[in-house]
Design a protein around this motif. Structure first.
Motif, PDB file in Angstrom:
ATOM      1  N   GLY A 162     -28.350  -5.384 -37.687  1.00  0.00           N
ATOM      2  CA  GLY A 162     -29.621  -5.279 -37.418  1.00  0.00           C
ATOM      3  C   GLY A 162     -30.310  -5.742 -36.277  1.00  0.00           C
ATOM      4  N   TRP A 167     -42.793  -6.627 -34.828  1.00  0.00           N
ATOM      5  CA  TRP A 167     -43.508  -5.813 -35.371  1.00  0.00           C
ATOM      6  C   TRP A 167     -45.052  -6.026 -35.110  1.00  0.00           C
ATOM      7  CZ3 TRP A 167     -40.764  -1.613 -37.461  1.00  0.00           C
ATOM      8  CH2 TRP A 167     -39.670  -1.585 -37.679  1.00  0.00           C
ATOM      9  N   THR A 288     -34.236  -5.173 -38.591  1.00  0.00           N
ATOM     10  CA  THR A 288     -34.205  -3.695 -39.031  1.00  0.00           C
ATOM     11  C   THR A 288     -33.795  -3.700 -40.625  1.00  0.00           C
ATOM     12  OG1 THR A 288     -32.091  -3.223 -37.827  1.00  0.00           O
ATOM     13  CG2 THR A 288     -34.151  -2.639 -36.913  1.00  0.00           C
ATOM     14  N   LEU A 291     -36.596  -2.469 -42.598  1.00  0.00           N
ATOM     15  CA  LEU A 291     -37.065  -0.941 -42.605  1.00  0.00           C
ATOM     16  C   LEU A 291     -37.495  -0.320 -43.704  1.00  0.00           C
ATOM     17  CD1 LEU A 291     -34.703   0.638 -39.922  1.00  0.00           C
ATOM     18  CD2 LEU A 291     -37.455   0.206 -39.774  1.00  0.00           C
ATOM     19  N   TYR A 309     -43.535  -1.423 -32.931  1.00  0.00           N
ATOM     20  CA  TYR A 309     -43.024  -2.809 -32.593  1.00  0.00           C
ATOM     21  C   TYR A 309     -42.635  -2.667 -31.035  1.00  0.00           C
ATOM     22  CZ  TYR A 309     -38.621   0.053 -32.075  1.00  0.00           C
ATOM     23  OH  TYR A 309     -37.530   1.178 -31.905  1.00  0.00           O
ATOM     24  N   ILE A 364     -30.076   1.761 -43.915  1.00  0.00           N
ATOM     25  CA  ILE A 364     -30.229   0.729 -42.758  1.00  0.00           C
ATOM     26  C   ILE A 364     -28.830   0.735 -41.753  1.00  0.00           C
ATOM     27  CG2 ILE A 364     -32.047  -0.607 -44.142  1.00  0.00           C
ATOM     28  CD1 ILE A 364     -29.819  -2.566 -45.000  1.00  0.00           C
ATOM     29  N   TYR A 382     -39.487   4.780 -38.391  1.00  0.00           N
ATOM     30  CA  TYR A 382     -38.179   4.396 -39.032  1.00  0.00           C
ATOM     31  C   TYR A 382     -37.293   5.027 -38.288  1.00  0.00           C
ATOM     32  CZ  TYR A 382     -34.843   3.343 -42.936  1.00  0.00           C
ATOM     33  OH  TYR A 382     -34.154   2.903 -43.996  1.00  0.00           O
ATOM     34  N   ALA A 385     -36.625   3.287 -34.870  1.00  0.00           N
ATOM     35  CA  ALA A 385     -36.045   1.840 -34.806  1.00  0.00           C
ATOM     36  C   ALA A 385     -34.397   2.029 -35.257  1.00  0.00           C
ATOM     37  CB  ALA A 385     -36.555   1.036 -35.851  1.00  0.00           C
TER      38      ALA A 385
END
Length: 444
Positions: A162, A167, A288, A291, A309, A364, A382, A385
Motif C-alpha cells: 500500500g 487524504w 491505500t 480505499l 490526496y 486493493i 480510486y 490512487a
C-alpha cells in the motif's frame, strides 16, 4: 504497549542470544536456510503465527487457498495462531522464538530482533525460495524491498502492499483559504490556518502510536534519505544529529499549530478515520488499503465530491524525490527453517501461484504486479490512487517502528506524545532519546 508487556518482550528478546546456532533438534547439525529440500510430500497440519484482521483480505484468501490445497492433500490443514492485538502478538512471538517453538510460518517485520533470528539460521532464505519457484519477478520491487534487512537479505514474503498518502477535504481547504503544501516546512502554517477556520487539521490515530511516529520519520527521510534510520538502529547516528533535530522541531511546531485533534493520544483507528470522513478534520494520513472506505460510495455522501490526496511533500533541501515516500508491504511471513520440509515448500508454491489473482479480487493493491479489480462502487479517485503505484521512485521510507529495538521504540512513542503536546521541549526530547538509544545500542 503497556509497561508489563514491554518488560516481557524485552526479557524474551534478551534470551534469544542464547540460541547461538540453529539445529534440526536431533542431530545437532546447523540447519540450512536454502529453499532446496528433498523427500516426499507427506500431508500434515501446519501452523501460522500471525496478528492480522480476521476479516481482512490476507486471511480470507490464505484460508481459501489452504482449503483448496487440503482437498488435494488429505491430512493437510493450516492452523491460524492469532492474537487479539499487536503487543500481545510480539510478546508471544519472541517468547516462542526464545524457546525454539515457532511454527512453520510466522509473521514478522524486518526488525533487529528478526535480523537476529535470520542471522542465527532460523529463517528460510525467501529470495532463494521465490527464485526457485519462479515467482520472484511477479512481485513489486518495492514490496520486496520493504521486507529486506539493512544488509539486503530477504527472509519474509510480502502479502500486502500500500501507498501512504495524505487524504484531504477540498471543501474545508477552500473554506479556510488553504493550499496543498509544497514542502514539509509549509505544514505547520497550513495546520494553523485550518485550525483557525474551526476544523481539526489532521485526524490522527494516536492510540496505536505508530501513526504519530510515522510523522517523525518524514523529515529525516527527506533531508537524509534512508541512511539516517539505518544509522540510528546501528548506533552510528543520534537523535540530536541534524535530521533528528529538524524533525523534532517540526513535530513540536505541528503541536504548537494545533495539528492534531484534542486528546489525540487516546483516539483509536476507527474514530480517527471517522473524524475525517465526517468532515470534521481536513487531512488524514493513511494507506491505500483504506480505499474501499475512502474512495467508494461507502464514503458519506457530503465527502464524495470533496476528497482528494497528495503524497508526502518534499523539503527545501530534500535528497529524496516527490515520488518517494512510504510504500509498505506490511508485516511479512517468515518460514521456519526448523520445520521446513517438502510439504511446506509445496504448499507455499501452490499458495504463491494462487494468491495474486485471488487477492486482486479484494480491489486493493497487492504485493505482485497483478492489477486489483476496481469495484463498481469506486469513485474516480480510486483508480488514480491505484495507478500511483506505477510511479514510485527507488527510495522507500521505512517506518521507524519496524526498525528500532523494542526498548528505544517504546520510549520514542511515549516521548513523542509529550513533545507534540508541549510537555517536553525539543532539547529534552532529544536528550532523553539519545540516552535511551545509547543504552540499548550498547546492550545489543
Amino acid at each position: 504497549m503497556k509497561r508489563s508487556q514491554f518488560l516481557t518482550l524485552t526479557a524474551a528478546a534478551a534470551a534469544l542470544p542464547l540460541l547461538a546456532s540453529c539445529s534440526d533438534g536431533t542431530s545437532g547439525k546447523p540447519m540450512s536456510t536454502s529453499s532446496t529440500v528433498d523427500g516426499d510430500i507427506e500431508a500434515r497440519p501446519i501452523s501460522w503465527l500471525l496478528s492480522r484482521p480476521a476479516n481482512g483480505a490476507v486471511i480470507e484468501v490464505m484460508t481459501q487457498i489452504a482449503d483448496e490445497y487440503a482437498q488435494k492433500h488429505p491430512g493437510f490443514s493450516l492452523s491460524l495462531i492469532t492474537t487479539p492485538d499487536r503487543p500481545s502478538y510480539l510478546q508471544k512471538y519472541v517468547t516462542l522464538a526464545a524457546a525454539g517453538k515457532l511454527p512453520e510460518l510466522f509473521d514478522t517485520d524486518a526488525t533487529p530482533f528478526a535480523q537476529k533470528l535470520a542471522d542465527q539460521g532460523h529463517m528460510i532464505d525467501v529470495e532463494d525460495l521465490l527464485t526457485s519457484l519462479d515467482v520472484l519477478e511477479d512481485f513489486r520491487p518495492a514490496a520486496l524491498d520493504y521486507q529486506r534487512f539493512s544488509d539486503g537479505a530477504l527472509h519474509m514474503i510480502p502479502l500486502e502492499f500500500g501507498l501512504e498518502v495524505f487524504w484531504y477535504n477540498t471543501e474545508l481547504f477552500d473554506a479556510a483559504g488553504a493550499n496543498v503544501p509544497e514542502t514539509l516546512e509549509d505544514m505547520p502554517q497550513l495546520c494553523e490556518t485550518l485550525a483557525v477556520s474551526g476544523v481539526t487539521p489532521i485526524a490522527l490515530d494516536g492510540q496505536d502510536a505508530w501513526p504519530l511516529e510515522r510523522y517523525l520519520a518524514f523529515y529525516p527521510f527527506r533531508v537524509a534519505g534512508e541512511d539516517y534510520i539505518a544509522g540510528l538502529k546501528e548506533g552510528r547516528a543520534s537523535f540530536s544529529n541534524e535530521p533528528g533535530r529538524l524533525s523534532a522541531q517540526w513535530m513540536h511546531d505541528l503541536g504548537q499549530a494545533g495539528a492534531f485533534q484534542a486528546g489525540f493520544s487516546s483516539v483509536g483507528y476507527a474514530d480517527a478515520q471517522g473524524l475525517f470522513t465526517s468532515g470534521r478534520a481536513a487531512m488524514y494520513n493513511i494507506g491505500t488499503w483504506e480505499l474501499p472506505a475512502l474512495a467508494t460510495t461507502e464514503l458519506p455522501e457530503p465527502m464524495r465530491d470533496n476528497i482528494d490526496y497528495f503524497t508526502l511533500p518534499v523539503t527545501k533541501d530534500s535528497v529524496t524525490g516527490p515520488d518517494e515516500y512510504v510504500a509498505s508491504s506490511g508485516i511479512g511471513v517468515a518460514v521456519n527453517a526448523a520445520t521446513y520440509d517438502p510439504l511446506v515448500r509445496d504448499f507455499l508454491k501452490y499458495a504463491l501461484e494462487r494468491y495474486p489473482e485471488l487477492y486482486a479480487r479484494s480491489g486493493i493493491l497487492g504485493p505482485t504486479t497483478v492489477k486489483p479489480v476496481i469495484p463498481d462502487t469506486a469513485l474516480p479517485i480510486y483508480e488514480r490512487a491505484i495507478a500511483q503505484a506505477e510511479e514510485l521512485g527507488d527510495a522507500t521510507l521505512m517506518p521507524w517502528d519496524t526498525q528500532l529495538d523494542p526498548t528505544t521504540n517504546t520510549r520514542l512513542q511515549q516521548e513523542l506524545v509529550l513533545l507534540v503536546q508541549g510537555d517536553k521541549s525539543v532539547e529534552e526530547f532529544l536528550s532523553t532519546m539519545d540516552a535511551t538509544l545509547t543504552s540499548n545500542t550498547q546492550q545489543a
